[in-house]
Design a protein around this motif. Structure first.
Motif, mmCIF file in Angstrom:
data_model
loop_
_atom_site.group_PDB
_atom_site.id
_atom_site.type_symbol
_atom_site.label_atom_id
_atom_site.label_comp_id
_atom_site.label_asym_id
_atom_site.label_seq_id
_atom_site.Cartn_x
_atom_site.Cartn_y
_atom_site.Cartn_z
ATOM 1 N N TYR A 1 -4.135 4.050 -7.567
ATOM 2 C CA TYR A 1 -4.421 4.497 -8.928
ATOM 3 C C TYR A 1 -3.205 4.323 -9.835
ATOM 4 O O TYR A 1 -3.355 4.000 -11.023
ATOM 5 N N ARG B 1 0.811 -1.220 0.000
ATOM 6 C CA ARG B 1 0.000 0.000 0.000
ATOM 7 C C ARG B 1 0.848 1.276 0.000
ATOM 8 O O ARG B 1 0.348 2.340 -0.368
ATOM 9 N N THR B 2 2.095 1.174 0.416
ATOM 10 C CA THR B 2 2.945 2.368 0.441
ATOM 11 C C THR B 2 3.934 2.442 -0.717
ATOM 12 O O THR B 2 4.614 3.450 -0.883
ATOM 13 N N GLU C 1 -5.463 -3.249 -5.844
ATOM 14 C CA GLU C 1 -4.561 -3.139 -4.705
ATOM 15 C C GLU C 1 -4.755 -4.307 -3.737
ATOM 16 O O GLU C 1 -3.781 -4.869 -3.233
ATOM 17 N N CYS D 1 3.211 2.485 -3.889
ATOM 18 C CA CYS D 1 2.632 3.408 -4.870
ATOM 19 C C CYS D 1 1.163 3.581 -4.515
ATOM 20 O O CYS D 1 0.629 2.844 -3.683
ATOM 21 N N THR D 2 0.484 4.534 -5.143
ATOM 22 C CA THR D 2 -0.947 4.699 -4.896
ATOM 23 C C THR D 2 -1.717 3.615 -5.639
ATOM 24 O O THR D 2 -1.225 3.022 -6.604
#
Length: 218
Positions: A27, A21-22, A170, A24-25
């Motif tokens: 999206y 999750r950290t 994600e 990249c975003t």
């Protein structure tokens, strides 16, 4: 060289979700996996264009009126950029505010005209929202307000579909990383990565040896 204090295997595994999750975003991850995806239906795109095309023309007329009113307040406004800059910086109070609005609305009119020519309907909607929210001296007709409300509904629907897809992508990446970190192979690779960081390869540059006889140029 002293190695750093690395997390244990259990700690490393527990951070799988955090790492995903950290990194990249959601999206950014979605756009890498599904580049160029259109989240609008054909019907939504057609309706949006039908709304935006006359809205752009109506906005331009309203902008012309307000720009004309503001320009009348500044008959001495210079045309050349250097003189205009000096004139603008000398203004104070309400005059300064009116001059700011004049410049912003002139730029908006140019961008709305370009967006209409290029069929960039999202830009038209965005500027209509700016006009509605920030420029209360321009009175928007009820019909134009209703058009903007409908455009917002259509945009929000597409944005929601994209958000849901991004969350699903994600979450899938999280589950795969959790499963990967549970394997011995992944842990072995992690240990190799740590070793490369703790003990980087050092190349010593020393005196060059003379070329062998066959390499010599005679």
């Amino acid at each position: 060289m002293t190695s750093r204090a690395w997390p244990s295997r259990e700690e490393w595994q527990a951070k799988a979700e955090y790492a995903v999750r950290t990194s990249c975003t959601m999206y950014e991850r979605l756009d890498r996996l599904q580049p160029g995806t259109n989240w609008w239906s054909l019907a939504e795109e057609a309706e949006f264009e039908e709304l935006a095309l006359p809205a752009a023309a109506e906005m331009r007329a309203l902008l012309n009126m307000e720009i004309g009113r503001l320009r009348a307040l500044f008959p001495e406004r210079p045309d050349r950029s250097r003189e205009l800059h000096a004139w603008f910086n000398a203004l104070e109070g309400r005059q300064y505010e009116d001059a700011c609005n004049l410049g912003a609305l002139e730029q908006m009119r140019t961008e709305v005209h370009r967006a209409r020519r290029e069929k960039s309907w999202g830009t038209v909607a965005w500027h209509l929202g700016r006009l509605r929210t920030h420029y209360h001296s321009v009175s928007l007709p009820e019909g134009l307000l209703a058009v903007h409300d409908r455009m917002a509904v259509l945009s929000d629907a597409a944005a929601e579909r994209r958000r849901q897809a991004a969350e699903a992508v994600e979450q899938d990446a999280v589950e795969k990383e959790i499963a990967r970190r549970a394997t011995d192979q992944a842990w072995a690779k992690e240990l190799e990565r740590r070793a490369r960081i703790d003990f980087p390869r050092v190349i010593h540059v020393g005196a060059q040896t003379s070329p062998i006889k066959g390499d010599q140029v005679t």
